[in-house]
Scaffold this active site. Structure first.
Site, mmCIF file in Angstrom:
data_model
loop_
_atom_site.group_PDB
_atom_site.id
_atom_site.type_symbol
_atom_site.label_atom_id
_atom_site.label_comp_id
_atom_site.label_asym_id
_atom_site.label_seq_id
_atom_site.Cartn_x
_atom_site.Cartn_y
_atom_site.Cartn_z
ATOM 1 C CG ASP A 152 -5.060 4.163 6.133
ATOM 2 O OD1 ASP A 152 -4.227 4.441 6.550
ATOM 3 O OD2 ASP A 152 -5.316 3.778 4.969
ATOM 4 C CB SER B 57 -1.128 -0.010 1.347
ATOM 5 O OG SER B 57 -0.217 -0.166 2.459
ATOM 6 C CG HIS C 233 -1.046 3.447 5.448
ATOM 7 N ND1 HIS C 233 -2.220 3.005 5.622
ATOM 8 C CD2 HIS C 233 -0.506 2.413 4.431
ATOM 9 C CE1 HIS C 233 -2.705 1.912 4.852
ATOM 10 N NE2 HIS C 233 -1.464 1.789 4.170
#
Lengths: 180, 183
Positions: free
Chosen positions: A122, A57, A96
């Site tokens: 998210d 990701s 992230h």
């Protein structure tokens, strides 16, 4: 046949008290690895100073299997920093980037994150009813990285027999070699 | 004495060209010679210290890992554990490097006699095994060294010819004792 067993059994030639030494040696190898990890925890201030990137990701910045070194201090978070956080109820840490930060007057922060390679933020990953991350969810900020080194961990996670196999092999090796 | 007849010693066999196990076999034989034939008692003090330190190190690691307080709060305990573990590791390294070095055995005959130490070397790819006997902590008496090629002590199948080795050892030890009695 008994010769074969004699050769396979590494203990047949070792005097009694040295067995304690062998076991302690094995314990010391494990302990040294553990202590190095604890030292990193103290130095970085993070409860998990080294993490492996588990998903794609964050491409193209990070690939699956990269190793990250994390840092954690009292300083403020900034948009654009890459952080590793854990959601309550899920044990896998996520790597992230910070998208939004809302600082409240009492010093607490609300943070929203998003993976670079993901189409949405998210919120879908957070716990039921959770809209924001707080400082206590965050394990650390990514400070350094080694590409692909973490692949070993991913393989050991996917094939737990590999982990057991490696530990057994290491134990046999250490226990059967004598100190001079 | 029927006990001695029943205790048949199995001949030791090593893999040829494995110099590490050959050296260990020879070292073990030296220790056996000193304790069985000459009646010396081994001094295991260093070894016991090492085992004890290693054990304390493992306990520190277990304490650091299993202490019930979660991370940021248990930092003081962690720092203490890591610090003492580092000290213990350094001591163990020091013992191995500078105190134990090449020595394979420390032994005394009677409790008030001088202690001897035996060191041995078998360099890599070199068939010559060298053994050195000297007094511990006393530097004036001369150490006796003895070198022989290890192919004299192992037969084609890898069996260790103990008697031949013991013969050579008895010569070496006699030489050591006579040289040092002349003080």
């Amino acid at each position: 046949m008994s010769e074969l067993i004699g050769k396979l059994n590494p203990f047949s030639n070792i005097p009694k008290y040295q067995i304690a030494q062998q076991i302690i040696n094995f314990g010391l190898i494990v302990s040294t690895a553990l202590m190095i990890w604890k030292f990193l925890m103290i130095a970085s201030g993070s409860e998990s100073p080294i993490v492996v990137v588990l998903s794609g990701s964050m491409k193209p910045a990070f690939e699956r299997g990269d190793l990250l070194y994390l840092d954690m201090n009292e300083g403020p978070f900034r948009v654009g920093e890459i952080v590793v956080f854990k959601i309550e109820g899920k044990e896998i840490p996520i790597v992230h980037r910070i998208l939004q930060i809302h600082e409240k007057s009492n010093g607490l922060v609300d943070i929203l994150t998003k993976g670079d390679n993901n189409p949405v933020d998210d919120r879908g990953l957070y716990a039921e009813g959770q809209l924001w991350l707080n400082r206590n969810h965050i394990i650390g900020r990514a400070r350094g990285y080694l590409p692909y080194v973490g692949m070993v961990t991913i393989m050991m996670h996917d094939f737990p027999q590999l982990k057991i196999f490696l530990v057994v092999v290491l134990a046999l090796f250490v226990l059967s070699t004598r100190e001079q | 004495m029927s006990d001695e007849n029943e205790k048949k010693e199995k001949p030791v066999q090593v893999t040829l060209y494995d110099s590490l196990s050959m050296k260990q076999t020879l070292d073990d034989a030296v220790v056996k010679y000193i304790t069985d034939k000459l009646g010396y008692k081994q001094n295991h003090k260093m070894n016991y210290i090492k085992v004890l330190l290693g054990f304390i190190g493992c306990c520190l690691a277990a304490l650091a890992q299993f202490y019930p307080v979660p991370f940021p709060q248990n930092k003081p305990i962690l720092i203490v554990c890591v610090f003492f573990y580092a000290i213990i590791s350094t001591i163990l390294y020091y013992i191995n490097m500078f105190i134990q070095k090449d020595y394979i055995v420390f032994a005394v005959k009677e409790s008030n006699e001088k202690e001897i130490q035996v060191s041995s070397t078998l360099p890599r790819y070199d068939p010559n095994y060298t053994i050195k006997i000297e007094y511990r902590n006393i530097s004036t008496p001369t150490p006796i060294t003895f070198t022989k090629s290890i192919d004299q002590y192992f037969d084609i199948k890898g069996y260790f010819v103990q008697d031949k080795f013991f013969n050579d050892l008895s010569g070496v030890f006699k030489k050591f004792i006579t040289t040092n009695k002349a003080e």
